[in-house]
Design a protein around this motif. Sequence first.
Motif, PDB file in Angstrom:
ATOM      1  N   ARG A   1     -23.314  -0.063   0.425  1.00  0.00           N
ATOM      2  CA  ARG A   1     -23.553   1.134   1.233  1.00  0.00           C
ATOM      3  C   ARG A   1     -24.993   1.176   1.711  1.00  0.00           C
TER       4      ARG A   1
ATOM      5  N   ALA B   1     -21.466   6.712   5.316  1.00  0.00           N
ATOM      6  CA  ALA B   1     -21.587   5.490   4.527  1.00  0.00           C
ATOM      7  C   ALA B   1     -21.770   5.831   3.055  1.00  0.00           C
TER       8      ALA B   1
ATOM      9  N   LEU C   1      -4.660   2.388  -3.220  1.00  0.00           N
ATOM     10  CA  LEU C   1      -4.737   0.934  -3.364  1.00  0.00           C
ATOM     11  C   LEU C   1      -5.740   0.358  -2.377  1.00  0.00           C
ATOM     12  N   ASP C   2      -6.605  -0.502  -2.905  1.00  0.00           N
ATOM     13  CA  ASP C   2      -7.486  -1.279  -2.037  1.00  0.00           C
ATOM     14  C   ASP C   2      -6.821  -2.643  -1.900  1.00  0.00           C
ATOM     15  N   VAL C   3      -6.224  -2.866  -0.747  1.00  0.00           N
ATOM     16  CA  VAL C   3      -5.330  -4.012  -0.613  1.00  0.00           C
ATOM     17  C   VAL C   3      -6.087  -5.340  -0.673  1.00  0.00           C
TER      18      VAL C   3
ATOM     19  N   LYS D   1     -20.873  -1.610  -4.900  1.00  0.00           N
ATOM     20  CA  LYS D   1     -20.523  -0.649  -3.867  1.00  0.00           C
ATOM     21  C   LYS D   1     -21.778   0.069  -3.380  1.00  0.00           C
TER      22      LYS D   1
ATOM     23  N   LEU E   1     -25.425  -1.182   4.563  1.00  0.00           N
ATOM     24  CA  LEU E   1     -24.779  -0.672   5.768  1.00  0.00           C
ATOM     25  C   LEU E   1     -25.650   0.395   6.422  1.00  0.00           C
ATOM     26  N   VAL E   2     -26.207   1.272   5.600  1.00  0.00           N
ATOM     27  CA  VAL E   2     -27.079   2.334   6.106  1.00  0.00           C
ATOM     28  C   VAL E   2     -28.286   1.708   6.798  1.00  0.00           C
TER      29      VAL E   2
ATOM     30  N   GLY F   1     -18.786   6.934   1.051  1.00  0.00           N
ATOM     31  CA  GLY F   1     -17.770   5.918   0.782  1.00  0.00           C
ATOM     32  C   GLY F   1     -16.698   5.770   1.838  1.00  0.00           C
TER      33      GLY F   1
ATOM     34  N   VAL G   1       0.846  -1.186   0.000  1.00  0.00           N
ATOM     35  CA  VAL G   1       0.000   0.000   0.000  1.00  0.00           C
ATOM     36  C   VAL G   1       0.881   1.236   0.000  1.00  0.00           C
TER      37      VAL G   1
ATOM     38  N   LEU H   1     -16.804   4.143   4.478  1.00  0.00           N
ATOM     39  CA  LEU H   1     -16.800   2.825   5.119  1.00  0.00           C
ATOM     40  C   LEU H   1     -16.627   1.711   4.090  1.00  0.00           C
ATOM     41  N   ASP H   2     -16.251   2.066   2.850  1.00  0.00           N
ATOM     42  CA  ASP H   2     -16.129   1.059   1.789  1.00  0.00           C
ATOM     43  C   ASP H   2     -14.976   0.103   2.034  1.00  0.00           C
ATOM     44  N   ASP H   3     -13.851   0.660   2.359  1.00  0.00           N
ATOM     45  CA  ASP H   3     -12.652  -0.151   2.520  1.00  0.00           C
ATOM     46  C   ASP H   3     -12.115   0.074   3.923  1.00  0.00           C
TER      47      ASP H   3
ATOM     48  N   GLU I   1      -9.897  -1.828   5.423  1.00  0.00           N
ATOM     49  CA  GLU I   1      -8.605  -2.471   5.655  1.00  0.00           C
ATOM     50  C   GLU I   1      -7.435  -1.555   5.301  1.00  0.00           C
ATOM     51  N   THR I   2      -7.510  -0.976   4.113  1.00  0.00           N
ATOM     52  CA  THR I   2      -6.367  -0.224   3.610  1.00  0.00           C
ATOM     53  C   THR I   2      -6.029   1.001   4.453  1.00  0.00           C
TER      54      THR I   2
END
Lengths: 834, 47
Positions: free
Chosen positions: A185, B26, A136-138, A181, A188-189, B29, A118, B31-33, B35-36
């Motif tokens: 979301r 949310a 980067l989205d790891v 995505k 989650l909401v 975005g 990253v 809360l999308d990722d 981990e990184t």
Amino acid sequence: MSTDALRMATPATGAAAAHTEVLCAHCGLAVPEGLVDSAVERQFCCTGCHTAFSILHEHGLDSYYGFAERREAPVRASGRSYEEFDHPAFAQLYVTRTPAGLARTELYLEGVHCASCVWLVERIPLLQSGVLRAELDVRRSLAVVEWDLDVTPLSAIARALDVLGYPPHPFRGVARADMRKREDRAMLVRIGIAGAIAINVMLLALALYSGELDGMEAQYTTFFRWMSFAVTVPAFVWPGRVFFTGAWASVRTKSLHMDLPIAIALAAGFVRGAINTITGEGPIYFDGLAILIFALLVGRFLQQRGQRMAADAAELLHAIAPDTARVVDATDQIRDIPAAALLPGMTLDIRAGETFAADGVVVRGASSVNAALLTGESRPTSVAEGTMVYAGTLNVSAPLRVRVEEAGETSRIAKLLRQVEESARRRAPIVQLANRMAGIFTAVVLVAAAASFVIKTQLNAPAALDDAIALLIVTCPCALALATPLAITVAVGRAAGNGMLIKGGDALELLSKPGTLVLDKTGTITEGRTALASWVGPEWVKPLVLALEEGSSHPLADGFRRAWPGLDTPVVERSQHVAGGGLEGVINDQVVRIGSPRFAAEGTTRINATVAAALGAVDKTQTPVHVVVNGELVAIAGLGDRIRDDALRSLQQLRDRGWRTVMLSGDASDVVASVGQTLGFAAHDAIGAASPEDKLAFIERCKQQGTVVMVGDGVNDAAAIAAASVGIGVHGGAEACLATADIYLTRPGLGALVELTEGSRRTMTVIRRNIGFSIAYNVIGAGMAVLGMLTPLIAAVLMPASSITVVLGSWYGFTFARRVAGNSAGTAPAALTT
Amino acid sequence: MSVIFLVLPLAIIIVAAAVIAFVWSARSGQLDDLETPAVRMLRDEGR
């Protein structure tokens, strides 16, 4: 930037290598003896690592080496030009514009592992002018890059990433990923809102219940009830709406789904609660209902996430064949063009070590080709003018000119990949056990409620309607809806900790009962790489062999290098590579020939006595290599693919549990038969010379008799893996194979398979127990409701109690061991390179 | 005790504000990722 941050070794490899090994300053792996240069301070295992180090050093990014966790793999830069990334067609497909006028694209990067990746990838703006942002989205290995088109082309950015050891590929799933995505979301909401509401209604309910016990003034009771009502309404109109739309869809399609009983319970409770709020009498149920919505949404989220992973990563399929090819035009000029633009009739130039971009016929040159990716055959086959070669296979030893016959969509590999995708799509999702039960459950509950109401009105019993509604609410299958996803989520999590990545919960269900287990040979049962298996000959020959083989990229040479690390080698005066035969060289005035028996025989005048005795006893599963020095055959080596240590034990355990084991390999039949005999396969269950298409057909045939599990590692197994009931990709497998597999083993060996079947069986037991518990609770609740004993307080305790039992049952139920000793990524750094 | 008539709606309003903040985070975005960003902040002195 201090040099003390530059660690020469990771702790794991450092201790083992304390004696003589020199470690690469970039990747921390051992540097091959021949490359060690005592004159300089830092040593590198390959030019890729050296280049990467120089770039980082020049830009003052040495702190990369301070990371405790970084890639333990040599940099394998592909060295491609990435010209096609600048093509207008490419831009149209993958590049979007940001409002600020920058170009933006998503790239899938190979070799992304950890925190240091990253850090490094996101420093690209420092390395490449014109790049303004790189993120980067790891987890998904996806990098978002924004750059100024006027300053730098995308190909330059791609090259920069490539040099650092992250070869980029265009990411084709942008639209789908965006949709996903948005869905994530929204989910989650919904969970967040439902959770906030549930907690607050619960607080209000607490006041009401204690008021009931200790006495509370009527005005406060009324106020609290109305507040509960007001707070619960949003939970129904926003997060809770999904259950009603789901139930409606279930009614319309006449298929009973879990949503239907849930929606009935929610609606009944809400209407009754609302009426009771207005009239000021009777239970209001809102606390229970709000918690219900929250818990059900959480359960659904877990389930959805599990199914998501199954659909993921099909993108990687496209990363196999190269994106560019070098075309030779009429004037013998060579230029790079995108592989998509290749047409039949064009002539391609393919260097040694490169992958073919299209199917075609060799028109000039002779070489050997490693088609393991396509056929599973572990030994390279020699090709000469007129031989057919296929896209995706590797040209091993010498440059070739190939006339394209089939390119792009019509090539063999493209057809194979299409079959993979089709099989993956065709596989119908398994109807979850709990969902099947929900249908019966709904019918029983509705009949019971109606019967209770009718009988009680006939008997003129008090509160017949209230009791019927209480029955509907208390039997809401909340715990039932949670039972399966919770148990599966916990089991999948534990399995991941043990090196088994499970993408779909249905795989667990299928693996819990014995069926047919089909295994690939190369790379699955065996280690998948050539190793020296036997050596007959004197010690003094070894350095000569190694000296000659050192410069060769042939897989057999690799076997020698690994067998004798650290052997001092004399200087080779002259050497020559004879395609399809072997090597010839002059060392210390001795003429040395190493190669196939036929090649070596050409220079043989006499045979050493000990070697002559060994000639007859050659193991058929091994590739023989003869060594001739000054006309005398002095040594024979046998190289082969070693069977994994735990293979026999694991297979035996699986057979004991009732699995039928089959070995299905693209390798030569005699090799397969011999390995099959060693490992106790029935003679008709050790099948060799199977093409990818044969494998697919075999799986389809077996599937008619029940569950078929396919275990493999190569692209040649991908179609079979996708078609099987459960596909398992093994450690170190090709990415395409991993993408289609339901389960991916991150640790080497077949022991994981035994654990997997055992764990699956136990997981199903936990699920059944969960379902049993939740039904028991519901039966008790229903009984009490019918008898009119169900006070709101008991209902409020009973409903969460059933869910909590299920949660605890899933968490403490033994499925997969919590952790296995010695299962850390650091134990096998070399294996990470794939 | 009648202060509850004022305090309770007030509490609900605060909760509503928290929920709105969550919905905003949310949807934008954040809360999308999950981990990184956690590994990204480990070493950020290079920026």
